[in-house]
Design an enzyme around this catalytic site. Structure first.
Site, short mmCIF file in Angstrom:
data_model
loop_
_atom_site.label_atom_id
_atom_site.label_comp_id
_atom_site.label_asym_id
_atom_site.label_seq_id
_atom_site.Cartn_x
_atom_site.Cartn_y
_atom_site.Cartn_z
N GLY A 235 0.83 -1.21 0.00
CA GLY A 235 0.00 0.00 0.00
C GLY A 235 0.85 1.25 0.00
O GLY A 235 0.76 2.08 -0.90
N ASN B 258 8.58 -9.37 16.11
CA ASN B 258 8.99 -10.46 15.21
C ASN B 258 10.14 -9.95 14.35
O ASN B 258 9.94 -9.16 13.42
CB ASN B 258 7.79 -10.88 14.34
CG ASN B 258 8.11 -12.05 13.43
OD1 ASN B 258 9.24 -12.20 12.95
ND2 ASN B 258 7.12 -12.88 13.18
N THR C 22 9.71 -10.53 10.31
CA THR C 22 8.81 -9.67 9.53
C THR C 22 9.23 -8.20 9.67
O THR C 22 9.11 -7.42 8.72
CB THR C 22 7.34 -9.86 9.96
OG1 THR C 22 7.24 -9.65 11.37
CG2 THR C 22 6.84 -11.26 9.62
N GLU D 254 7.42 3.31 8.39
CA GLU D 254 7.93 4.45 7.65
C GLU D 254 9.35 4.88 7.99
O GLU D 254 10.06 5.44 7.16
CB GLU D 254 6.96 5.64 7.84
CG GLU D 254 5.65 5.35 7.16
CD GLU D 254 4.53 6.28 7.58
OE1 GLU D 254 4.14 7.12 6.77
OE2 GLU D 254 4.03 6.17 8.71
MO1 MOS Z 1 1.17 5.81 5.00
S1 MOS Z 1 2.18 6.99 3.78
O1 MOS Z 1 0.91 6.43 6.44
O2 MOS Z 1 0.37 4.61 4.30
#
Ligand code: MOS
Length: 763
Positions: free
Chosen positions: A254, A650, A653, A723
């Protein structure tokens, strides 16, 4: 019964799942193809839709004739503004209703003859096959009256206006007198940076399958927020929310591009209603570029003043970004600069221009990703001016409190990240002189930069069901975009209830489940963990209540505070029994507990806490690059990221997600760039052949090291990791290129023409 007791158990070395690098639970379904993504849902009478995109940046449609498209065999309908059923207009953004955040544009598709950007959908062709729809779409050729359009960011940037901020993301800051301090500083740098627009390129292009049953709507969709998508669709199509179900169990990435409701989703639902059949609308890669916003370009100034000892006296960071005139959120480009370095004088400003282009969208660390390129490049350049090691420069400017807000730091192991990273990477063996390290024809350089992203926890509703067979089902409408979301929540629930991981199932990606925040802002894991902990605690209390009043139970009358969940049951010291036994004694086949935190209360608490405590993920990147002395070819040959991301649930991941952010950062740094024709506003490289994301050959081995210390003020000590890893990456590359070649590249991407020998060095 409390988290604290589980903490004690953990400290005592009891076997637990939290902290173990277990395999992702959906891995098998994904590699065997059993996992069905949005576009893979079939219905007997499924029709296929394809968008027709405007070819002018601004104007009016003067004629749109569907006749030619209708002659294509298999075409069912051609929807235009002349015949499409109406949708309600999109809601404007409101800070009081965060669900409006998923509405990225003011354009109501197919409602009027107006065109607001090149690529805007102006018609939808529905056909029996994707091929027929695709061919017929090429035959819809509207005539336009073109209107003057403003599309050239570089030309408009001097006319930018101040951004509006909000309480969590102010758009400006002033502390002391930065201009005066800068003028007086004995050592300074003052640099202007540019970053290009970037587009979303998730491995799964956006797709929707929409099915109406009367006024009830089911949507298969790859989204980061099913709850808000449901709310938005209900609102736009005038049906109650309870009649809309959004299913999104598998999402192929996403990164912010699936956080909002873009044209494809709405038009699939509209088309399904119009033709009275289920409709699939799977965007081509080019259609993603034309209808899903990307990252804003930016122009940034960073000026730093320091004393001779390398202590910062002034930080100035100003930025210009863009939005679309018909929507988009202004990026908080200076956000990380509020937090990274101590300085008595700080001046931050964010400006924005509106262009006749598609609304921009969040993209992994919106603000910080590009803001840290400028800040961390400038810090490196300041280190050159000072003749100081860049790690040392950062250590000297590490704050004790938040530099702008003055909050105390909940936990911040940046010093440790620098030290640990330098040690592991072999930083001290680096020859500090520029261009001094060679390996045959390669100029070798090392660079480093800080990473920083604030941590956020939102309210999440969760239910937990314990069956008489000892099996546990955790239900939460969260999203799994590939990061291991369900796996880590299963680990947490297994520990909290003291059951084997194999007996826990997590249900997610369905708007019929309890509401969770979307996967965004690096907030999902900690938020849902908070819900899982609370629901498990409530469940254990209910189960214990059954046991305490059951004659013959070894737990009869036991004090809850002394009872712990382990070995598939509840125990008080060595006394206790299995969940199955407790439920059997009570004649129950299951017990369920659900928590539903109140959003306003939670947000009020969050804002209050934000005034006192600064919580964030942070880290340090170290990299080595090789630059061909004749061709300018740049290869990244080594990477190490050391992260303080709170407790690591984990390591497997998490490492995968952190590596992903670094790979995305390498694309930003070296090859990615959306090319917008400054005359027509058209994206001229809408596809992977011309927009270059990193391939395997571009990515070196990436080592990840965690400091793994729980944050004392988040659920389980968790800090989001989605992020932080992209922040600082482009600067680390630029800094390594500077070390290898002596050239400071201020304009991303760092392509070979910018480092070729014989090019004039930058001023
Ligand atoms: Mo995000 S850029 O908080 O999917």
């Amino acid at each position: 019964m409390t988290t604290t007791e589980t903490e004690r158990e953990r400290a005592a070395g009891a076997a637990t799942y939290v902290g173990r690098p277990v395999d992702r639970l959906d891995g098998r379904a994904k590699v065997t193809g059993e996992a069905r993504f949005a576009a893979e849902h079939h219905y007997p009478d499924l029709a296929h839709a394809v968008l027709v995109h405007a070819t002018v940046a601004r104007g009016r449609i003067t004629a749109i004739d569907p006749a030619a498209a209708r002659t294509v065999p298999g075409v069912i309908d051609v929807l235009t503004h002349e015949n499409a059923p109406p949708m309600k207009p999109p809601p404007a953004f409101s800070a009081l209703d965060l669900s409006t955040f998923v509405s990225p544009t003011s354009v109501n598709y197919l409602a009027t003859d107006e065109v607001h950007w090149s690529g805007q959908p102006v018609a939808v062709v529905v056909a029996e096959t994707p091929e027929a729809a695709r061919h017929a779409a090429t035959l819809v050729r509207p005539a336009y009256q073109e209107l003057p359009a403003v599309v050239d960011f570089a030309a408009e940037e001097p006319g930018a206006v101040p951004q509006k901020g909000n309480p969590l993301q102010p758009a400006a800051a002033d502390k002391g007198d930065a201009a005066a301090a800068l003028a007086a500083a004995p050592v300074k740098v003052d640099l202007r940076f540019t970053t290009p627009p970037y587009n979303h390129n998730a491995i799964e292009p956006h797709a929707t399958v929409a099915v109406w049953d009367g006024d009830r709507l089911t949507v298969h969709e790859g989204t980061q927020n099913i709850a808000w998508t449901r709310k938005h669709l209900a609102m736009r199509f005038g049906v109650p929310e309870r009649d809309v179900r959004v299913l999104s169990p598998y999402v192929g990435g996403g990164f912010g591009g699936k956080g909002m409701v873009w044209a494809g989703t709405l038009l699939a639902v509209l088309a399904a209603r119009a033709v009275g059949r289920p409709v699939r609308l799977a965007l081509s890669r080019a259609a993603v570029y034309h209808t899903v916003g990307g990252r804003t370009p930016s122009t940034q100034r960073v000026a730093l003043g320091a004393d001779a000892g390398g202590r910062l006296t002034a930080i100035v960071h100003t930025s210009v970004s863009r939005t679309g005139r018909a929507g988009g959120m202004a990026e908080p480009i200076t956000a990380a600069t509020r937090h990274l370095y101590a300085a008595p004088n700080i001046h931050l400003r964010q400006h924005v221009v509106q262009l006749d282009l598609l609304a921009n969208s969040p993209m992994r660390a919106p603000g910080e990703a590009i803001g840290t390129f400028a800040l961390e490049s400038a810090m490196d350049e300041l280190a050159w001016e000072l003749g100081m090691d860049p790690v040392e420069l950062r250590l000297r400017n590490e704050p004790e409190r938040d530099p702008v807000g003055g909050q105390r730091l909940s936990r911040r192991l940046l010093r440790e990240a620098y030290a640990e990273g330098a040690e592991r990477f072999g930083w001290s063996g680096r020859d500090p002189r520029a261009g001094a390290t060679r390996d045959g024809r390669w100029l070798v350089g090392m660079g480093m930069a800080a990473a920083y992203h604030p941590s956020l926890v939102l309210p999440a509703s969760v239910s937990v069901r314990l069956g008489a067979d000892g099996r546990v089902v955790v239900r939460c409408g969260m999203q799994e975009m590939g990061m291991g979301a369900a796996t880590v929540q299963a680990q947490i629930a297994a520990d909290e209830l003291g059951v084997p991981l194999s007996s826990v199932r997590v249900e997610y990606g369905d708007s019929a489940l309890p509401d969770a925040p979307g996967a965004g802002g690096s907030a999902q894991t900690a938020s849902v963990a908070g819900g899982v902990l609370a629901a498990c605690d409530k469940l254990k209390r209910s189960v214990l209540a059954l046991a305490r009043r059951a004659p013959g139970s070894p737990l009869r009358g036991r004090r809850p505070a002394r009872v712990e969940a382990r070995d598939g049951g509840l125990y008080h010291g060595t006394e206790g029994e299995s969940y199955a036994a407790i439920l059997a004694r009570a004649g129950r086949d299951h017990v369920t507990a659900e928590v539903k935190p109140s959003m306003p209360l939670f947000m009020a608490r969050t804002l209050l806490e934000h005034r006192r405590w600064m919580k964030a993920a942070c880290g340090a990147h170290f990299c080595e690059v090789r630059v061909d002395r004749d061709t300018g070819e740049i290869r990244v040959s080594r990477w190490l990221g050391v992260f303080d991301v709170g407790r690591v649930i984990n390591a497997k991941t998490a490492a995968s997600q952190l590596r992903g952010g670094i790979v995305m950062g390498l694309g930003m740094a070296l090859s990615e760039e959306t090319l917008v024709d400054p005359r027509t506003g058209r994206i001229v490289n809408p596809g992977l052949a011309d927009y270059h994301v990193p391939v395997h050959a571009d990515v070196p081995r990436i080592d990840i090291h965690y400091l793994d210390e729980p944050d004392p003020r988040t659920p389980l000590g968790l800090v989001g990791i989605g992020e932080v890893s992209i922040t600082g990456v482009a600067a680390a590359v630029a800094n390594a290129v500077r070390h290898a070649t002596g050239r400071r590249v201020l304009d991303l991407p760092i392509t070979l023409d910018k480092v070729l020998p014989g090019q004039a060095p930058p001023p």
